[in-house]
Scaffold this motif. Structure first.
Motif, PDB file in Angstrom:
ATOM      1  N   LYS A  17       0.893  -1.155  -0.109  1.00 49.84           N
ATOM      2  CA  LYS A  17       0.019   0.004   0.200  1.00 49.84           C
ATOM      3  C   LYS A  17       0.859   1.224   0.109  1.00 49.84           C
ATOM      4  N   ASP A  18       1.897   1.174   0.738  1.00 55.11           N
ATOM      5  CA  ASP A  18       2.928   2.514   0.869  1.00 55.11           C
ATOM      6  C   ASP A  18       3.400   2.646  -0.466  1.00 55.11           C
ATOM      7  N   SER A  19       3.841   1.464  -1.166  1.00 55.13           N
ATOM      8  CA  SER A  19       4.436   1.538  -2.462  1.00 55.13           C
ATOM      9  C   SER A  19       3.689   2.172  -3.567  1.00 55.13           C
ATOM     10  N   ILE A  20       2.334   1.700  -3.697  1.00 57.90           N
ATOM     11  CA  ILE A  20       1.267   2.204  -4.459  1.00 57.90           C
ATOM     12  C   ILE A  20       0.977   3.725  -4.111  1.00 57.90           C
ATOM     13  N   LEU A  28       0.900  10.223 -11.194  1.00 61.99           N
ATOM     14  CA  LEU A  28      -0.348  11.090 -11.371  1.00 61.99           C
ATOM     15  C   LEU A  28       0.276  12.630 -11.243  1.00 61.99           C
ATOM     16  N   THR A  29       1.037  13.082 -10.718  1.00 60.69           N
ATOM     17  CA  THR A  29       1.442  14.352 -10.945  1.00 60.69           C
ATOM     18  C   THR A  29       2.583  14.713 -11.992  1.00 60.69           C
ATOM     19  N   VAL A  30       3.339  13.776 -12.610  1.00 66.09           N
ATOM     20  CA  VAL A  30       4.074  13.851 -13.754  1.00 66.09           C
ATOM     21  C   VAL A  30       2.878  14.011 -14.863  1.00 66.09           C
ATOM     22  N   ILE A  31       1.824  13.022 -14.889  1.00 66.56           N
ATOM     23  CA  ILE A  31       0.826  12.895 -16.038  1.00 66.56           C
ATOM     24  C   ILE A  31       0.197  14.268 -15.808  1.00 66.56           C
ATOM     25  N   ALA A  32       0.016  14.951 -14.776  1.00 67.68           N
ATOM     26  CA  ALA A  32      -0.870  16.132 -14.682  1.00 67.68           C
ATOM     27  C   ALA A  32       0.028  17.292 -15.212  1.00 67.68           C
ATOM     28  N   VAL A  33       1.407  17.420 -14.939  1.00 70.71           N
ATOM     29  CA  VAL A  33       2.281  18.434 -15.393  1.00 70.71           C
ATOM     30  C   VAL A  33       2.444  18.346 -17.096  1.00 70.71           C
ATOM     31  N   ALA A  46      -4.552  21.072 -10.781  1.00 73.73           N
ATOM     32  CA  ALA A  46      -4.401  19.695 -10.327  1.00 73.73           C
ATOM     33  C   ALA A  46      -2.846  19.338 -10.024  1.00 73.73           C
ATOM     34  N   ALA A  47      -2.092  20.017 -11.207  1.00 71.58           N
ATOM     35  CA  ALA A  47      -0.591  19.280 -10.693  1.00 71.58           C
ATOM     36  C   ALA A  47       0.022  19.861  -9.458  1.00 71.58           C
ATOM     37  N   ILE A  48      -0.519  21.234  -9.404  1.00 72.44           N
ATOM     38  CA  ILE A  48       0.130  21.585  -7.962  1.00 72.44           C
ATOM     39  C   ILE A  48      -0.512  21.013  -6.642  1.00 72.44           C
ATOM     40  N   ALA A  49      -1.778  20.541  -6.744  1.00 74.71           N
ATOM     41  CA  ALA A  49      -2.457  20.091  -5.719  1.00 74.71           C
ATOM     42  C   ALA A  49      -1.996  18.483  -5.561  1.00 74.71           C
ATOM     43  N   LEU A  50      -1.508  17.956  -6.508  1.00 75.63           N
ATOM     44  CA  LEU A  50      -1.010  16.630  -6.580  1.00 75.63           C
ATOM     45  C   LEU A  50       0.452  16.896  -5.942  1.00 75.63           C
TER      46      LEU A  50
END
Length: 167
Positions: A17-20, A28-33, A46-50
């Motif tokens: 769970k920690d790794s996931i 998700l952050t990279v995808i949002a950027v 969304a990228a800043i929030a992530l």
């Protein structure tokens, strides 16, 4: 007269769970950027929030517990990402009802109690010898799971011999 003093650092093992959570937030952050660069700049929000979520959540996936035992006072600190320290629990061993290994017959009554609050401050590895401390915190009986080494267990036994069992 000398003080009974023992200190121990126990690293919590990283779970799936920690790794996931850690790698999922990063992806998700990279995808949002990338999406905000390709499409509308509103996705930057969304990228800043992530990114902020990564800052607060990722250190909590790398945790160590530091036990400090001095003359019956037991303090547990949580060290996150080897940089942030937070005191999570303090209790007096003389106020505990029982201290015994989790698989001991002395813990049978408490292991079956579903209403008891369980606080796990151990590595989480069931192969290691983990102890349960039955005590009252905040007017409720709770079980604190610890993973002491031999020196800490002996210091606890010397402080409260009628309550600490090492079997």
């Amino acid at each position: 007269m000398s003080d009974l003093y023992s200190e121990l650092l126990v690293k919590r093992e990283r779970t799936i769970k920690d790794s996931i959570v850690k790698y999922g937030l990063i992806v998700l952050t990279v995808i949002a950027v990338i999406a905000s660069l390709i499409s509308t700049p509103l996705i930057w929000i969304a990228a800043i929030a992530l990114g902020i979520a990564c800052y607060f959540v990722i250190p909590k996936t790398d945790v160590e517990y530091e036990y400090l035992f001095v003359n019956g006072e037991f303090d547990i600190d949580m060290v996150m990402a080897k940089s942030k320290r937070k005191r999570v629990k303090s209790f007096n061993l003389s106020e505990a009802d029982l201290v015994a290994p989790l698989n001991s017959h002395r813990m049978d009554y408490y292991n079956g109690n579903q209403n008891m609050k369980v606080l796990d401050y151990s590595s989480g590895n069931p192969q290691h010898k983990r102890f349960g401390v039955i005590t009252r915190l905040d007017n409720a009986t709770c079980k604190i799971i610890l993973e002491p080494d031999e020196a800490l267990a002996q210091a606890m036994k010397k402080t409260a011999p009628s309550k600490v069992f090492l079997d």
